[in-house]
Design a protein around this motif. Sequence first.
Motif, PDB file in Angstrom:
ATOM      1  N   GLY A  31       0.776  -1.228   0.000  1.00 24.87           N
ATOM      2  CA  GLY A  31       0.000   0.000   0.000  1.00 24.87           C
ATOM      3  C   GLY A  31       0.809   1.280   0.000  1.00 24.87           C
ATOM      4  N   GLU A  32       2.143   1.166  -0.028  1.00 27.22           N
ATOM      5  CA  GLU A  32       3.002   2.366  -0.020  1.00 27.22           C
ATOM      6  C   GLU A  32       3.773   2.426  -1.328  1.00 27.22           C
ATOM      7  N   LYS A  33       4.100   3.651  -1.741  1.00 31.92           N
ATOM      8  CA  LYS A  33       4.959   3.782  -2.925  1.00 31.92           C
ATOM      9  C   LYS A  33       6.342   3.262  -2.540  1.00 31.92           C
ATOM     10  N   ALA A  34       6.806   2.269  -3.254  1.00 26.98           N
ATOM     11  CA  ALA A  34       8.069   1.614  -2.896  1.00 26.98           C
ATOM     12  C   ALA A  34       9.247   2.590  -2.885  1.00 26.98           C
ATOM     13  N   CYS A  35       9.233   3.539  -3.830  1.00 27.14           N
ATOM     14  CA  CYS A  35      10.379   4.453  -3.984  1.00 27.14           C
ATOM     15  C   CYS A  35      10.541   5.386  -2.782  1.00 27.14           C
ATOM     16  N   LEU A  36       9.502   5.549  -1.971  1.00 24.26           N
ATOM     17  CA  LEU A  36       9.608   6.458  -0.827  1.00 24.26           C
ATOM     18  C   LEU A  36      10.358   5.813   0.337  1.00 24.26           C
ATOM     19  N   ARG A  37      10.423   4.496   0.331  1.00 18.49           N
ATOM     20  CA  ARG A  37      11.176   3.752   1.368  1.00 18.49           C
ATOM     21  C   ARG A  37      10.776   4.191   2.781  1.00 18.49           C
ATOM     22  N   ARG A  38       9.494   4.179   3.016  1.00 20.75           N
ATOM     23  CA  ARG A  38       9.004   4.585   4.342  1.00 20.75           C
ATOM     24  C   ARG A  38       9.255   3.473   5.362  1.00 20.75           C
ATOM     25  N   PRO A  39       9.509   3.861   6.623  1.00 20.25           N
ATOM     26  CA  PRO A  39       9.778   2.841   7.650  1.00 20.25           C
ATOM     27  C   PRO A  39       8.665   1.790   7.771  1.00 20.25           C
ATOM     28  N   LYS A  40       7.420   2.253   7.594  1.00 18.47           N
ATOM     29  CA  LYS A  40       6.270   1.342   7.732  1.00 18.47           C
ATOM     30  C   LYS A  40       6.379   0.196   6.720  1.00 18.47           C
ATOM     31  N   MET A  41       6.835   0.503   5.508  1.00 21.88           N
ATOM     32  CA  MET A  41       7.004  -0.526   4.486  1.00 21.88           C
ATOM     33  C   MET A  41       8.267  -1.340   4.767  1.00 21.88           C
ATOM     34  N   LEU A  42       9.349  -0.655   5.110  1.00 21.72           N
ATOM     35  CA  LEU A  42      10.637  -1.332   5.302  1.00 21.72           C
ATOM     36  C   LEU A  42      10.604  -2.322   6.461  1.00 21.72           C
ATOM     37  N   GLU A  43       9.732  -2.054   7.456  1.00 18.55           N
ATOM     38  CA  GLU A  43       9.627  -2.978   8.599  1.00 18.55           C
ATOM     39  C   GLU A  43       9.015  -4.300   8.186  1.00 18.55           C
ATOM     40  N   GLU A  44       8.321  -4.272   7.054  1.00 17.22           N
ATOM     41  CA  GLU A  44       7.602  -5.469   6.622  1.00 17.22           C
ATOM     42  C   GLU A  44       8.216  -6.137   5.410  1.00 17.22           C
ATOM     43  N   ILE A  45       9.415  -5.685   5.003  1.00 18.35           N
ATOM     44  CA  ILE A  45      10.095  -6.382   3.905  1.00 18.35           C
ATOM     45  C   ILE A  45      11.523  -6.701   4.334  1.00 18.35           C
ATOM     46  N   TYR A  46      12.036  -7.794   3.801  1.00 18.68           N
ATOM     47  CA  TYR A  46      13.442  -8.128   4.033  1.00 18.68           C
ATOM     48  C   TYR A  46      14.027  -8.584   2.720  1.00 18.68           C
ATOM     49  N   PHE A  47      15.169  -7.993   2.363  1.00 15.29           N
ATOM     50  CA  PHE A  47      15.807  -8.325   1.090  1.00 15.29           C
ATOM     51  C   PHE A  47      17.091  -9.065   1.379  1.00 15.29           C
ATOM     52  N   LEU A  48      17.165 -10.304   0.913  1.00 16.53           N
ATOM     53  CA  LEU A  48      18.380 -11.096   1.076  1.00 16.53           C
ATOM     54  C   LEU A  48      19.073 -11.195  -0.281  1.00 16.53           C
ATOM     55  N   PRO A  49      20.170 -10.430  -0.492  1.00 20.04           N
ATOM     56  CA  PRO A  49      20.797 -10.431  -1.820  1.00 20.04           C
ATOM     57  C   PRO A  49      21.656 -11.677  -2.034  1.00 20.04           C
ATOM     58  N   GLU A  50      22.045 -11.888  -3.260  1.00 20.94           N
ATOM     59  CA  GLU A  50      22.893 -13.034  -3.582  1.00 20.94           C
ATOM     60  C   GLU A  50      24.277 -12.854  -2.953  1.00 20.94           C
ATOM     61  N   GLU A  51      24.859 -11.653  -3.143  1.00 22.33           N
ATOM     62  CA  GLU A  51      26.130 -11.343  -2.489  1.00 22.33           C
ATOM     63  C   GLU A  51      25.805 -10.612  -1.200  1.00 22.33           C
ATOM     64  N   MET A  52      26.164 -11.232  -0.094  1.00 19.21           N
ATOM     65  CA  MET A  52      25.724 -10.661   1.183  1.00 19.21           C
ATOM     66  C   MET A  52      26.766  -9.719   1.756  1.00 19.21           C
ATOM     67  N   TYR A  53      26.277  -8.749   2.492  1.00 14.87           N
ATOM     68  CA  TYR A  53      27.165  -7.899   3.282  1.00 14.87           C
ATOM     69  C   TYR A  53      26.924  -8.235   4.738  1.00 14.87           C
TER      70      TYR A  53
END
Lengths: 240, 281
Positions: B63-85
């Motif tokens: 329900g949020e514009k992804a490009c705004l990267r709001r905390p409410k959205m970020l708390e509910e997504i986790y991105f696990l990249p192929e090359e990890m840091y």
Amino acid sequence: MNELFSFHRIGILSQNTFLQNWKKDLRIFLCMMGGMTIWHLFRALLYGGYAPYYPVNFPVVITLICLASITFKKLANPSGGIMYLTLPASTFEKVLVSVFQVQVYYFLLVVVAGLLGYFFASYVFLPLFSFWHVDGVVSYIDCEHMGWLILMLTVGISAMLFASVYFVKRAFLWSLLLGIAVVFVTLWIDGAILSTKEDLSNYHFVLSHSAVKALFIMGCSFITLFFWFMTWLRLRETEV
Amino acid sequence: MIQLKNVTFRYPRRKPLFSDLSLELEGNHIYGLLGKNGEGKTTLMKLMSGLLFAKEGSIETLGEKACLRRPKMLEEIYFLPEEMYVPSISIQEFETIFSPFYPRFSSEQFHNYMELFEITDFRQNLMRMSHGQKKKVLIAFAMATNCQIVFMDEPSNGLDIPSKSIFRKVMASAADEQRMIIISTHQVRDLHSLIDTILILDQGEILLNAPVEQITEKLLFKVVDTEGEAQTALYKEDTLRGIYAVFENINREDSKMDIELLFNSALCNRDKIKEIFSLQK
């Protein structure tokens, strides 16, 4: 929930930043302390034993500039950038914590390290050479002079902070060039426009000392806020 | 949960990767995102998580514009990249400093997953661990956040054979009604039993977006003995057992889906696959 600002998120972001970097910060502190001990010893030898203490001196400035220029170094690595940008905090909070880290925390860290270096130099090593006269610790600090230095340093650090997020690759080099450019522009404005001399033939604005000081403070504050704002804007637009 | 509408994206000085792409993804699914190298699988996941911005169109995540990267959205997504840091800290410190960002993080679950992955010493420094071990820690952490959306880019790369089985077990236990997991992978055989919806990306568009049940309803995967029998196949491969082929399932026969075969047949018969799954514009 306040999307822009939350004390709770600021707290956990600060904790995150501090705990990730404390070992590196400790190394910086120890190196700075050791380096400043040697620096003050060198100055004492150079000035024949008289080595007045300046909290903000050349090594302190260089160290702070370097630290500011690599604040957002993590963005240069795609996976590091992913981890940072997806941290659940607003861009404003991330910039606020970075500003505090560089402009307050690192400033205090480096100045305290420098002060301890001066203590070690003055009271541990120099007395070994009894023929050197040691000037009192912090016997005299020109507060006004120091105030101007700190003000200019604040501007320089804010410029480097912006440069570190704008020039993700080779951040230090581009940050340094930007910093030099900022210094030259400031000097040009001072030399070309402002003057306290009543020399109307050079079409300078003739201002009193107080007016120049006020303008200088306002100018530095504005430039600092400008760079902080640009840092926020740039981080908001950063893709990885 | 995720809506892409008429999205166009290109990297600087390159031809568009996506043009006018529209896609809707819902919760309670484990999506397998498949595509050839360079088709844009990772890019698509980054667009959905707000790490990249569409040049045109809109992307809404939770329900949020992804490009705004709001905390409410970020708390509910986790991105696990192929090359990890990973920072140079211990596993315990990693849990301490990153878990507070996720309100639904469960320490108990994290410790359970770590035990399944046979990592019990939490004092180990993450930087000094092997690639596979780091991956296990991050997978366990990602699932313990209980985020609504988890993006995983090649999660089984670097995992040993027993760990792949444990990974499937962890993922199966973590799937629930509120959750969506999007896995971008080439290692389809590792995850075939896990994925319930297939997304195939090809030439900048979604070639296929269908649940496994629908795929096995509309396509038939079987081994035939002769070339004659395989003439009407959408795609075929010679194997030791015979000719493994994919047919349009006209007679509604039951069969077990082979993801690799499906992928190859989709690429070889783009228009037919679109027609079968009604994706023609």
